[in-house]
Design a protein around this motif. Structure first.
Motif, PDB file in Angstrom:
ATOM      1  N   VAL A 120       0.859  -1.176   0.000  1.00  0.00           N
ATOM      2  CA  VAL A 120       0.000   0.000   0.000  1.00  0.00           C
ATOM      3  C   VAL A 120       0.894   1.225   0.000  1.00  0.00           C
ATOM      4  N   GLU A 121       0.628   2.119  -0.934  1.00  0.00           N
ATOM      5  CA  GLU A 121       1.405   3.345  -1.060  1.00  0.00           C
ATOM      6  C   GLU A 121       0.534   4.527  -0.657  1.00  0.00           C
ATOM      7  N   TYR A 122       1.058   5.368   0.241  1.00  0.00           N
ATOM      8  CA  TYR A 122       0.361   6.563   0.729  1.00  0.00           C
ATOM      9  C   TYR A 122       0.986   7.764   0.035  1.00  0.00           C
ATOM     10  N   LEU A 123       0.276   8.284  -0.971  1.00  0.00           N
ATOM     11  CA  LEU A 123       0.883   9.237  -1.880  1.00  0.00           C
ATOM     12  C   LEU A 123       1.153  10.620  -1.279  1.00  0.00           C
ATOM     13  N   ASP A 124       0.369  11.072  -0.311  1.00  0.00           N
ATOM     14  CA  ASP A 124       0.611  12.387   0.301  1.00  0.00           C
ATOM     15  C   ASP A 124       1.831  12.375   1.216  1.00  0.00           C
ATOM     16  N   SER A 125       1.999  11.305   1.966  1.00  0.00           N
ATOM     17  CA  SER A 125       3.062  11.250   2.972  1.00  0.00           C
ATOM     18  C   SER A 125       4.319  10.534   2.490  1.00  0.00           C
ATOM     19  N   GLY A 126       4.222   9.833   1.362  1.00  0.00           N
ATOM     20  CA  GLY A 126       5.377   9.110   0.851  1.00  0.00           C
ATOM     21  C   GLY A 126       5.654   7.797   1.560  1.00  0.00           C
ATOM     22  N   LYS A 127       4.736   7.347   2.424  1.00  0.00           N
ATOM     23  CA  LYS A 127       4.929   6.086   3.127  1.00  0.00           C
ATOM     24  C   LYS A 127       4.569   4.911   2.214  1.00  0.00           C
ATOM     25  N   VAL A 128       5.154   3.772   2.534  1.00  0.00           N
ATOM     26  CA  VAL A 128       4.836   2.523   1.859  1.00  0.00           C
ATOM     27  C   VAL A 128       4.664   1.468   2.938  1.00  0.00           C
ATOM     28  N   GLY A 129       3.582   0.706   2.841  1.00  0.00           N
ATOM     29  CA  GLY A 129       3.346  -0.388   3.773  1.00  0.00           C
ATOM     30  C   GLY A 129       3.322  -1.700   3.016  1.00  0.00           C
ATOM     31  N   ALA A 130       3.854  -2.731   3.629  1.00  0.00           N
ATOM     32  CA  ALA A 130       3.845  -4.065   3.016  1.00  0.00           C
ATOM     33  C   ALA A 130       3.367  -5.067   4.048  1.00  0.00           C
ATOM     34  N   ARG A 131       2.506  -5.992   3.601  1.00  0.00           N
ATOM     35  CA  ARG A 131       2.008  -7.077   4.458  1.00  0.00           C
ATOM     36  C   ARG A 131       2.349  -8.400   3.794  1.00  0.00           C
ATOM     37  N   ASN A 132       2.655  -9.393   4.633  1.00  0.00           N
ATOM     38  CA  ASN A 132       3.036 -10.702   4.110  1.00  0.00           C
ATOM     39  C   ASN A 132       1.801 -11.537   3.763  1.00  0.00           C
ATOM     40  N   VAL A 133       2.013 -12.800   3.430  1.00  0.00           N
ATOM     41  CA  VAL A 133       0.908 -13.660   3.011  1.00  0.00           C
ATOM     42  C   VAL A 133      -0.071 -13.957   4.136  1.00  0.00           C
ATOM     43  N   ASP A 134       0.337 -13.730   5.377  1.00  0.00           N
ATOM     44  CA  ASP A 134      -0.561 -13.911   6.518  1.00  0.00           C
ATOM     45  C   ASP A 134      -1.261 -12.608   6.905  1.00  0.00           C
ATOM     46  N   GLY A 135      -1.007 -11.533   6.164  1.00  0.00           N
ATOM     47  CA  GLY A 135      -1.627 -10.246   6.461  1.00  0.00           C
ATOM     48  C   GLY A 135      -0.911  -9.461   7.537  1.00  0.00           C
TER      49      GLY A 135
END
Length: 154
Positions: A120-135
């Motif tokens: 998931v990319e947060y375009l205003d703040s420049g953050k990126v989140g990643a979740r594995n196959v278990d969420g």
């Protein structure tokens, strides 16, 4: 088969952050959805629902159940009305945010594919989140300098 009523006031979570006041019902979990997720949100007047973001693995759909939310996309903002349905494709073209700029609560249903892992990319703040196959979250941060593939490997 499990049934969840969208007109009921049964909520699983409440967010009380200033500017981000909403309730969330995990419809997909309550109905044992396996391939398609769903959450219903009630957003208080003059509040937002999540930051401006996009999913790189999952497509999402928005269905307006009650009120007139404002939809923000890469094309700008537009007012929606009850019954409107919008699909958000994967990637930057699907970036979106819901705002309630009215004086009454709004209610929306979000549908999503449940592809894992997801970024998931947060375009205003420049953050990126990643979740594995278990969420489970494996990263939430801002990208730094790109590393060489072999950096830190012995």
């Amino acid at each position: 088969m499990k049934i969840f009523n969208l007109n009921a006031d049964e909520w699983d979570r409440t967010e009380e952050r200033e500017g981000w006041r909403f309730k969330d019902a995990w419809v997909g979990a309550h109905t044992d959805g396996e391939l398609i997720g769903a959450s219903m949100y009630a957003v208080e007047p003059h509040n937002k629902l999540w930051p401006f973001h996009t999913h790189h693995a999952n497509e999402e759909w928005l269905i307006v159940l009650r009120g007139e939310p404002t939809l923000r996309t890469h094309e700008g903002e537009q007012q929606l009305r009850e019954g409107d349905v919008v699909a958000f494709p994967r990637g930057k073209e699907g970036a979106h945010q819901i705002k309630n700029t009215t004086d009454v609560p709004i209610r929306v249903l979000m549908l999503s594919t449940l592809i894992k892992p997801d970024i998931v990319e947060y375009l205003d703040s420049g953050k990126v989140g990643a979740r594995n196959v278990d969420g489970e979250r494996i990263m939430l941060g801002r990208p730094g300098p790109e590393l060489d593939y072999w950096d830190g490997e012995d």
